[in-house]
Design a protein around this motif. Sequence first.
Motif, PDB file in Angstrom:
ATOM      1  N   ASP A 253      77.306   3.588  34.952  1.00  0.00           N
ATOM      2  CA  ASP A 253      78.934   3.317  34.919  1.00  0.00           C
ATOM      3  C   ASP A 253      79.623   3.692  36.251  1.00  0.00           C
ATOM      4  OD1 ASP A 253      78.699   3.494  31.940  1.00  0.00           O
ATOM      5  OD2 ASP A 253      78.529   5.719  31.918  1.00  0.00           O
ATOM      6  N   ASP A 254      78.681   3.574  37.257  1.00  0.00           N
ATOM      7  CA  ASP A 254      79.068   3.972  38.610  1.00  0.00           C
ATOM      8  C   ASP A 254      79.503   2.300  39.465  1.00  0.00           C
ATOM      9  OD1 ASP A 254      79.152   6.425  38.346  1.00  0.00           O
ATOM     10  OD2 ASP A 254      77.003   6.769  39.143  1.00  0.00           O
ATOM     11  N   VAL A 255      80.725   2.333  39.848  1.00  0.00           N
ATOM     12  CA  VAL A 255      81.130   1.015  40.575  1.00  0.00           C
ATOM     13  C   VAL A 255      80.639   1.223  42.142  1.00  0.00           C
ATOM     14  CG1 VAL A 255      82.812  -0.260  41.786  1.00  0.00           C
ATOM     15  CG2 VAL A 255      82.970   0.693  39.197  1.00  0.00           C
ATOM     16  N   GLN A 256      79.771   0.380  42.626  1.00  0.00           N
ATOM     17  CA  GLN A 256      79.328   0.397  43.789  1.00  0.00           C
ATOM     18  C   GLN A 256      80.184  -0.227  44.841  1.00  0.00           C
ATOM     19  OE1 GLN A 256      76.135   2.212  44.595  1.00  0.00           O
ATOM     20  NE2 GLN A 256      76.735   2.930  42.144  1.00  0.00           N
ATOM     21  N   VAL A 257      80.535   0.565  46.080  1.00  0.00           N
ATOM     22  CA  VAL A 257      81.379   0.075  47.011  1.00  0.00           C
ATOM     23  C   VAL A 257      80.585  -0.190  48.493  1.00  0.00           C
ATOM     24  CG1 VAL A 257      83.495   0.138  48.173  1.00  0.00           C
ATOM     25  CG2 VAL A 257      83.326   0.517  45.684  1.00  0.00           C
ATOM     26  N   ARG A 258      80.812  -1.261  49.309  1.00  0.00           N
ATOM     27  CA  ARG A 258      80.530  -1.081  50.370  1.00  0.00           C
ATOM     28  C   ARG A 258      81.521  -0.980  51.423  1.00  0.00           C
ATOM     29  NH1 ARG A 258      78.397  -5.863  50.032  1.00  0.00           N
ATOM     30  NH2 ARG A 258      76.355  -5.155  49.307  1.00  0.00           N
ATOM     31  N   PHE A 259      81.294   0.053  52.192  1.00  0.00           N
ATOM     32  CA  PHE A 259      82.008   0.284  53.281  1.00  0.00           C
ATOM     33  C   PHE A 259      81.971  -0.714  54.696  1.00  0.00           C
ATOM     34  CE2 PHE A 259      82.130   4.064  50.632  1.00  0.00           C
ATOM     35  CZ  PHE A 259      83.378   4.574  50.837  1.00  0.00           C
ATOM     36  N   GLY A 260      83.281  -1.016  55.241  1.00  0.00           N
ATOM     37  CA  GLY A 260      83.162  -1.432  56.452  1.00  0.00           C
ATOM     38  C   GLY A 260      83.050  -0.396  57.462  1.00  0.00           C
ATOM     39  N   ASP A 261      82.825  -0.698  58.689  1.00  0.00           N
ATOM     40  CA  ASP A 261      82.739   0.361  59.707  1.00  0.00           C
ATOM     41  C   ASP A 261      84.252   1.308  59.944  1.00  0.00           C
ATOM     42  OD1 ASP A 261      80.171  -0.378  60.233  1.00  0.00           O
ATOM     43  OD2 ASP A 261      80.582  -1.470  62.081  1.00  0.00           O
TER      44      ASP A 261
END
Length: 371
Positions: A253-261
């Motif tokens: 159920d978790d949305v995965q988010v990729r962070f920029g620097d």
Amino acid sequence: MPIDQNGDTLIGGVSLRSLPKVSLHDHLDGGVRPATIIELAEAAGIDVPAPDAAALGAWFARQSDSGSLVEYLKTFDLTLAVMQTREGLTRVARDFVEDLVADGVVYGEVRWAPEQHLTAGLSLDDAVAAVQEGIAQGEDAAAAAGSDIRVGQLISAMRHTDRALEIARLAVSWRDRGAVGFDIAGPEDGFPPSRLREAFDYLASEFFPATVHAGEAAGLDSIRSALLDGRALRLGHGVRIAADLEFAGREGDDVQVRFGDLSRWVRDREIPLELSPSSNLQTGAIAAWGTELADHPFDLLYQLGFAVTVNVDNRTMSATSLTRELALLAETFDYDLEDIQAFQLNAAAAAFLPVEERAELIDVIATGFGD
């Protein structure tokens, strides 16, 4: 969402207006009462585009709902016109504090640009003194009525003029006399904080705090410049930091988010975001995500752990209050009292106050929320 007999929003059976709040991003020239504008304009022989306070308030709302920061800023021509004398500035500042008290604000920072208030012969110092007098009058009136509020000035320089160093020196000279920090305002796109590096270098040398408008009408480069060139301790709006986040799929159920620097730095360093939901819609700051409040990345940023705060930006232009902004967010994202309190605690921790006074403010909020 329940509404009581006074038109106040109830959350968990509690009056939202009565809860203690902290306002960090609130423009003096964007919060002039329409009735005050009419009164001051009549005395100064200035034409107004509407015959009464209600009609003038509606005019501001229509003009501000343009989707463009440049067009939005044009509405300030009228408010600035009635704020060119000592009497006008003091009156507006006093009204401003009274409106904060009515909104349940216990600590506020009011930002304004003294260089825009000199056409009738005031000096920069005269202008700051007039505003400080109005703030003092408002605080004293609140105390006499049994309310406790403290308001500090954020002295702003206009980013498209060449007076930033002069205004920075002005702000520092008013340290301990009402000024708590520095800001730059005006058209963001094309006028990055790097243009004003000399002023920010001076402020850093004086250990004087700055918040910088960034990530409202321009993108990630503006935010980066605010942090690197402006040494910003907070980001004015900063909403476009969400452009540095990338959807990376789902895990259950978790949305995965990729962070920029950049976004990771802002999140991990807990650099406060001075988000202003209604204003962000009006100026097109969230156009990349949509045109409704539900499209605002506020909740995404909150859920990801950014230090989000809730603000009005310009009360008159957005026909709003801090109570209203919180109510809109609660209704849109199903927030409860715990969430509302979290936003106030974030703002209290971000206030340009000594650490001991921030701790006292946090205690006031905790007590007001029943902790």
